[in-house]
Design a protein around this motif. Structure first.
Motif, mmCIF file in Angstrom:
data_model
loop_
_atom_site.group_PDB
_atom_site.id
_atom_site.type_symbol
_atom_site.label_atom_id
_atom_site.label_comp_id
_atom_site.label_asym_id
_atom_site.label_seq_id
_atom_site.Cartn_x
_atom_site.Cartn_y
_atom_site.Cartn_z
ATOM 1 N N PRO A 126 -39.613 0.386 20.182
ATOM 2 C CA PRO A 126 -40.615 1.236 19.527
ATOM 3 C C PRO A 126 -41.273 0.531 18.352
ATOM 4 O O PRO A 126 -42.327 0.948 17.885
ATOM 5 N N PHE A 127 -40.648 -0.536 17.867
ATOM 6 C CA PHE A 127 -41.231 -1.370 16.821
ATOM 7 C C PHE A 127 -40.599 -2.746 16.900
ATOM 8 O O PHE A 127 -39.568 -2.941 17.532
ATOM 9 N N ARG A 128 -41.242 -3.705 16.249
ATOM 10 C CA ARG A 128 -40.758 -5.081 16.211
ATOM 11 C C ARG A 128 -40.680 -5.550 14.764
ATOM 12 O O ARG A 128 -41.191 -4.894 13.847
ATOM 13 N N GLU A 144 -35.747 -6.939 9.746
ATOM 14 C CA GLU A 144 -34.671 -7.376 10.639
ATOM 15 C C GLU A 144 -34.126 -6.170 11.396
ATOM 16 O O GLU A 144 -33.928 -5.103 10.811
ATOM 17 N N ILE A 145 -33.919 -6.337 12.698
ATOM 18 C CA ILE A 145 -33.292 -5.301 13.524
ATOM 19 C C ILE A 145 -31.880 -5.769 13.828
ATOM 20 O O ILE A 145 -31.676 -6.650 14.667
ATOM 21 N N GLN A 146 -30.921 -5.199 13.139
ATOM 22 C CA GLN A 146 -29.530 -5.559 13.346
ATOM 23 C C GLN A 146 -28.901 -4.604 14.353
ATOM 24 O O GLN A 146 -29.522 -3.642 14.808
ATOM 25 N N ILE A 147 -27.653 -4.859 14.694
ATOM 26 C CA ILE A 147 -26.992 -4.042 15.712
ATOM 27 C C ILE A 147 -26.731 -2.631 15.205
ATOM 28 O O ILE A 147 -26.887 -1.651 15.935
ATOM 29 N N PHE A 148 -26.384 -2.472 13.927
ATOM 30 C CA PHE A 148 -26.031 -1.167 13.393
ATOM 31 C C PHE A 148 -27.115 -0.568 12.501
ATOM 32 O O PHE A 148 -27.206 0.643 12.376
ATOM 33 N N TYR A 175 -47.307 2.027 12.396
ATOM 34 C CA TYR A 175 -48.669 1.794 11.937
ATOM 35 C C TYR A 175 -49.238 0.469 12.447
ATOM 36 O O TYR A 175 -50.430 0.202 12.285
ATOM 37 N N SER A 176 -48.398 -0.358 13.050
ATOM 38 C CA SER A 176 -48.821 -1.711 13.418
ATOM 39 C C SER A 176 -49.054 -1.904 14.909
ATOM 40 O O SER A 176 -49.623 -2.915 15.308
ATOM 41 N N MET A 177 -48.631 -0.980 15.720
ATOM 42 C CA MET A 177 -48.643 -1.204 17.167
ATOM 43 C C MET A 177 -50.056 -1.317 17.722
ATOM 44 O O MET A 177 -50.309 -2.096 18.648
#
Length: 277
Positions: A126-128, A144-148, A175-177
């Motif tokens: 849904p986001f990056r 950063e997308i971490q595991i938790f 807002y960026s997609m």
């Protein structure tokens, strides 16, 4: 026990130990070979899987996560094979490992929920990293997308950690997609103001601002009529990089243009209904 008997007893023990080592040495050697070959094989396979996922364009966070899962799963399997080759009973070990896993799972229900949420975010995207999002009452740029947890940085340069469990189950505004972003600015003018003239002034300001996009075109509409004013909605578009600066510039330039034209911007007045008896 005299000296001869002591020496004889020691020799017997030494003979038994030597015999046991000789008998056990094939198992020990084969177990060590399995361990050494297995470690090299895991390292090689892990490297191949990483290259394959990178070639297929997998998300870097997902790639690292899958690598870690595969690595530990293979290590556990190798360890069980190693001790089994040594002749150690593995059924009790597996039972203990299962009980320990259940206990850890029950004590970490919240963490497991965040873990599952992280998996959903990584898979469905849904986001990056780099996107600006609003979720769970906070707005920030994804660092950063971490595991938790997901790490955000807001406009005040504050770091925000949002648990992935509630993040994946809640509403997310990205807002960026879409690439560009529209500002919704409101000016209130008096009822005596010529609305057509006011709209032309606002459109001229937006057309002359270099950060306002020509496509999609900016618009000005009458948003609302109140007892004290006419509310005009000013809607310019900008790139994500220029959005905040553009919003500030348009507000400032529109106010200056109104002052030059003799149009007074009305202060905001909260409307209230009065019930008369």
């Amino acid at each position: 026990m005299n000296e001869k008997e002591t020496i004889s007893s020691f020799e017997n023990y030494l003979h038994k130990i030597t015999t046991s080592l000789i008998d056990y040495s094939p198992k020990l050697i084969s177990a060590l070979l399995i361990l050494i070959v297995g470690l090299y094989a895991i390292k090689f396979i892990n490297r191949m899987i990483r290259k394959l996922m990178q070639k297929r364009g997998f998300d870097p966070t997902l790639t690292q996560f899958l690598e870690d899962i595969f690595l530990w799963a293979m290590r556990i399997l190798l360890f069980v094979t190693f001790i089994s080759k040594l002749g150690i009973e593995t059924s009790s070990f597996v039972a203990i490992l299962g009980a320990a896993g259940l206990a850890v799972g029950l004590s970490l229900q919240g963490s497991l929920s965040n873990f599952a949420g992280g998996m959903l975010i990584i898979m469905f995207k849904p986001f990056r990293v780099g996107h600006t999002i609003e979720a769970q009452g906070v707005t920030g740029t994804v660092r950063e997308i971490q595991i938790f947890v997901t790490k955000l940085t807001n406009a005040n340069n504050q770091t925000i950690f949002v648990p992935n469990g509630i993040l994946s189950n809640g509403t997310i505004i990205n807002y960026s997609m879409e690439g560009n972003r529209r500002a919704d600015l409101v000016f209130s003018v008096s009822h005596d103001t010529n609305i057509k003239t006011a709209k032309e002034i606002l459109m001229t300001v937006m057309q002359n601002n270099p950060t306002v996009l020509k496509n999609p075109e900016p618009t000005v509409i009458v948003k609302n009529l109140t007892d004290s004013s006419v509310q005009l909605a000013v809607r310019p578009w900008a790139t994500l990089e220029d959005f905040f600066q553009m919003s500030s510039d348009v507000l400032e330039e529109c106010k200056e243009a109104f002052e030059k034209a003799g149009i007074v911007v009305q202060p905001y007045v909260r409307e209230a209904s009065v019930v008369r008896k």
